[in-house]
Motif scaffolding. Structure first.
Motif, PDB file in Angstrom:
ATOM      1  N   ALA A 147     -10.290  70.739  57.977  1.00 56.99           N
ATOM      2  CA  ALA A 147      -9.931  70.876  56.345  1.00 56.99           C
ATOM      3  C   ALA A 147      -9.741  72.252  56.107  1.00 56.99           C
ATOM      4  O   ALA A 147      -9.115  72.773  55.386  1.00 56.99           O
ATOM      5  N   ALA A 148     -10.656  73.101  56.882  1.00 53.51           N
ATOM      6  CA  ALA A 148     -10.374  74.570  56.745  1.00 53.51           C
ATOM      7  C   ALA A 148      -9.255  75.233  56.756  1.00 53.51           C
ATOM      8  O   ALA A 148      -8.926  76.406  56.618  1.00 53.51           O
ATOM      9  N   LYS A 149      -8.301  74.619  57.809  1.00 53.34           N
ATOM     10  CA  LYS A 149      -7.004  75.087  58.090  1.00 53.34           C
ATOM     11  C   LYS A 149      -6.120  74.893  56.877  1.00 53.34           C
ATOM     12  O   LYS A 149      -4.786  75.439  57.081  1.00 53.34           O
ATOM     13  N   ILE A 150      -6.414  74.258  55.949  1.00 56.83           N
ATOM     14  CA  ILE A 150      -5.739  74.174  54.811  1.00 56.83           C
ATOM     15  C   ILE A 150      -5.977  75.253  53.835  1.00 56.83           C
ATOM     16  O   ILE A 150      -6.954  75.160  53.364  1.00 56.83           O
ATOM     17  N   LYS A 151      -5.089  76.211  53.844  1.00 60.75           N
ATOM     18  CA  LYS A 151      -5.367  77.270  52.930  1.00 60.75           C
ATOM     19  C   LYS A 151      -5.431  77.034  51.335  1.00 60.75           C
ATOM     20  O   LYS A 151      -6.415  77.285  50.434  1.00 60.75           O
ATOM     21  N   ASP A 152      -4.635  76.309  51.004  1.00 66.18           N
ATOM     22  CA  ASP A 152      -4.329  75.904  49.436  1.00 66.18           C
ATOM     23  C   ASP A 152      -4.134  74.271  49.277  1.00 66.18           C
ATOM     24  O   ASP A 152      -3.005  74.007  49.844  1.00 66.18           O
ATOM     25  N   ARG A 153      -5.156  73.556  49.141  1.00 74.49           N
ATOM     26  CA  ARG A 153      -5.069  72.173  49.121  1.00 74.49           C
ATOM     27  C   ARG A 153      -4.047  71.481  48.231  1.00 74.49           C
ATOM     28  O   ARG A 153      -3.390  70.517  48.563  1.00 74.49           O
ATOM     29  N   GLU A 154      -3.988  72.177  46.975  1.00 78.93           N
ATOM     30  CA  GLU A 154      -2.946  71.730  46.071  1.00 78.93           C
ATOM     31  C   GLU A 154      -1.377  71.672  46.578  1.00 78.93           C
ATOM     32  O   GLU A 154      -0.791  70.807  46.419  1.00 78.93           O
ATOM     33  N   SER A 155      -1.129  73.080  47.126  1.00 78.02           N
ATOM     34  CA  SER A 155       0.032  72.940  47.722  1.00 78.02           C
ATOM     35  C   SER A 155       0.289  72.302  48.909  1.00 78.02           C
ATOM     36  O   SER A 155       1.511  71.875  49.214  1.00 78.02           O
ATOM     37  N   PHE A 156      -0.890  72.035  49.679  1.00 81.38           N
ATOM     38  CA  PHE A 156      -0.603  71.150  50.560  1.00 81.38           C
ATOM     39  C   PHE A 156      -0.110  69.580  50.375  1.00 81.38           C
ATOM     40  O   PHE A 156       0.583  69.087  50.905  1.00 81.38           O
ATOM     41  N   ARG A 157      -0.898  69.420  49.169  1.00 75.17           N
ATOM     42  CA  ARG A 157      -0.718  67.925  48.718  1.00 75.17           C
ATOM     43  C   ARG A 157       0.786  67.856  48.196  1.00 75.17           C
ATOM     44  O   ARG A 157       1.743  66.843  48.280  1.00 75.17           O
ATOM     45  N   ASP A 158       0.972  68.964  47.392  1.00 75.13           N
ATOM     46  CA  ASP A 158       2.474  69.110  46.965  1.00 75.13           C
ATOM     47  C   ASP A 158       3.507  68.770  47.964  1.00 75.13           C
ATOM     48  O   ASP A 158       4.574  68.027  47.813  1.00 75.13           O
ATOM     49  N   LEU A 159       3.281  69.647  49.002  1.00 74.27           N
ATOM     50  CA  LEU A 159       4.489  69.601  50.048  1.00 74.27           C
ATOM     51  C   LEU A 159       4.433  68.296  50.769  1.00 74.27           C
ATOM     52  O   LEU A 159       5.577  67.775  51.180  1.00 74.27           O
ATOM     53  N   ALA A 160       3.198  67.614  51.068  1.00 79.24           N
ATOM     54  CA  ALA A 160       3.083  66.427  51.755  1.00 79.24           C
ATOM     55  C   ALA A 160       3.948  65.310  50.947  1.00 79.24           C
ATOM     56  O   ALA A 160       4.920  64.494  51.552  1.00 79.24           O
TER      57      ALA A 160
ATOM     58  N   LEU B 260       3.173  74.306  57.876  1.00 84.27           N
ATOM     59  CA  LEU B 260       4.200  74.350  56.853  1.00 84.27           C
ATOM     60  C   LEU B 260       3.839  74.711  55.468  1.00 84.27           C
ATOM     61  O   LEU B 260       4.165  75.657  54.840  1.00 84.27           O
ATOM     62  N   ALA B 261       2.819  74.055  54.911  1.00 82.05           N
ATOM     63  CA  ALA B 261       2.148  74.348  53.642  1.00 82.05           C
ATOM     64  C   ALA B 261       1.622  75.697  53.490  1.00 82.05           C
ATOM     65  O   ALA B 261       1.974  76.364  52.642  1.00 82.05           O
ATOM     66  N   ASP B 262       1.064  76.226  54.744  1.00 80.99           N
ATOM     67  CA  ASP B 262       0.608  77.366  54.655  1.00 80.99           C
ATOM     68  C   ASP B 262       1.773  78.803  54.543  1.00 80.99           C
ATOM     69  O   ASP B 262       1.781  79.445  53.658  1.00 80.99           O
ATOM     70  N   ILE B 263       2.862  78.331  55.216  1.00 76.31           N
ATOM     71  CA  ILE B 263       4.088  79.295  55.138  1.00 76.31           C
ATOM     72  C   ILE B 263       4.660  79.318  53.809  1.00 76.31           C
ATOM     73  O   ILE B 263       5.034  80.093  53.172  1.00 76.31           O
ATOM     74  N   LEU B 264       4.865  78.201  53.203  1.00 75.98           N
ATOM     75  CA  LEU B 264       5.250  78.035  52.009  1.00 75.98           C
ATOM     76  C   LEU B 264       4.387  78.526  50.869  1.00 75.98           C
ATOM     77  O   LEU B 264       4.927  79.321  49.894  1.00 75.98           O
TER      78      LEU B 264
END
Ligand code: SAH
Length: 273
Positions: A199-212, A265-269
């Protein structure tokens, strides 16, 4: 041991009581309930699962929407039991009044109302204070989607969002006959254990959810032909560079991306913003 309801159960509330003791025990014993400070049960119904939980948990917080069931629950449980009378969801998120009652170490154990199972599982794991584990009964088809590996038809947003933060294991298939009334579909007991490292690898959970979410809107198209085309000119070329950095070929389809790749990818975005 199982208490049958005195009220007419309604399909709208996903009211299918788990009445088979073998499966009730599998749900209640699927995770280490005793080491938690609180167990959240969504939809206790008449309290058949609650009874097992009340025997092994320090505290049970039960959230029930159907007011016809409150009297029975309050009569049946008094010790280390709290009933929250209301909806587990508020505006698509876990009800803040419930969140406010959660200690640091808690778990979600439930025969979930199937109409809200997806949002409840995702929203709970994406709280600032997520559960240590979940052990729940859900539709078998949904359980398969959660546990799916990349490449298949069942792999999608649910698989990515839940596998990104938890270890997933399907513990059992539950036949319709274990419920009252029997649902039309098969069910499954699934356990998801919070994986802090992943879970710690996800820097921003909101943008990760958004991207997925956005990625899987175009699951059948290649990244280049679908998702990338939806982006603006500058964003697109930077994302293309990001894909290259991650070694992701833009002719791949979203459904082939691993959980780690979507996280990357979410990280880069996120860093583009
Ligand atoms: N756990 C019980 C009942 C499961 S049926 C058993 O296994 O026997 C699902 C239960 O969830 C029902 O009691 C229904 O009234 C309740 N429910 C449905 N939607 C809900 C919601 N949004 N919030 C809280 N409870 C809900």
């Amino acid at each position: 041991m199982s208490v049958r309801p005195h009220v007419k159960l309604t399909k709208r509330l996903g009211q299918h009581l788990l009445v088979d003791g073998t499966y009730l025990r599998k749900v209640a014993e699927g995770g280490d309930v005793g080491s938690m400070d609180l167990v959240l049960e969504v939809g206790p119904g008449t309290g058949n699962l609650t009874e097992l939980l009340a025997g092994s948990a320090k505290r049970v917080l039960a959230v029930e929407l159907d007011s016809r069931l409150y009297g029975g629950l309050k009569a049946r449980f008094t010790d280390r039991f709290e009933l929250f009378e209301g909806d587990i969801l508020a505006g698509g998120r876990i009800n803040p009044a419930v969140v406010a009652r959660l200690p640091a170490r808690w778990a979600l154990v439930a025969n979930l109302p199937y109409n809200v199972a997806g949002p409840v599982m995702v929203e709970a794991f994406y709280l600032a204070n997520p559960p240590k584990f979940m052990c729940v009964t859900i539709q078998r088809e949904v359980a398969k989607r959660i546990a799916a590996a990349p490449g298949g038809k069942t792999y999608g947003v649910l698989s990515v969002l839940l596998q990104a933060v938890a270890d997933v294991k399907i513990l059992a298939t539950v036949p319709p006959g274990a419920f009252l009334p029997p649902p039309k579909v098969e069910s499954a007991i699934i356990r998801m254990t919070w994986n802090a490292e992943r879970a710690a690898k996800i820097k921003d959970r909101e943008s990760f959810r958004d991207l997925a979410g956005r990625l899987f809107q175009h699951r059948r198209k290649t990244l280049r032909g679908g998702w990338l085309r939806m982006l603006g000119e500058t964003e697109r070329s930077r994302v293309a560079a990001g894909l290259e950095r991650l070694g992701i070929d833009p002719v791949r389809r979203p459904e082939t991306l691993t959980v780690e790749e979507v996280v990357g990818l979410a990280d880069i975005l996120g860093s583009l913003r």
